[in-house]
Design a protein around this motif. Structure first.
Motif: not given
Length: 128
Positions: A56-63, A45-52
């Motif tokens: 707020d990146n708090s979800l990305l940081v948490g994951l 999820i982090v790898a696919t979400m970080s592309i585009n």
């Protein structure tokens, strides 16, 4: 206590040890999946979400942190290796229990040797 009594007691101890090793196998095998699957899913999820990803990146940081914790625990605890060791020891002990029941000239020394062999197997898969 004569030799026959010693032999009759040893399989009971072998059954207890074998049962304990099977429980340990299920524990470590389950932990391998409990830690590995969420860690892998979070990483994907982090790898696919970080592309585009924008906003707020708090979800990305948490994951990312969750993925790192689960992956780190999996690598530190090595549950797959431990599960393999316990299953291998269980198989060796099970084979010995069957041999004790089928061989008329079975001696208690065999159990001592096989227990030592099983402990060596577990030590090889301990990871520490």
């Amino acid at each position: 206590m004569n030799t026959k009594d010693v032999i009759s007691e040893l399989p009971n101890e072998a059954y207890k040890q074998r049962k304990f090793w099977l429980v340990c196998f299920f524990f470590w095998g389950s932990l391998h999946y409990i830690l590995g699957i969420p860690g892998t899913i979070c990483s994907v999820i982090v790898a696919t979400m970080s592309i585009n990803f924008s906003g707020d990146n708090s979800l990305l940081v948490g994951l990312s942190i969750t993925a790192a914790v689960f992956s780190g625990l999996t690598n530190f605890l090595t549950p797959k290796s431990k599960a393999t060791g316990y299953l291998t020891a269980w198989r060796v002990m099970n084979e010995e229990i069957v041999a004790s029941k089928t061989q008329a000239n079975y001696s208690s020394e065999n159990f001592r040797d096989i227990l030592s062999k099983c402990e060596n197997i577990l030590a090889q898969h301990d990871g520490f």
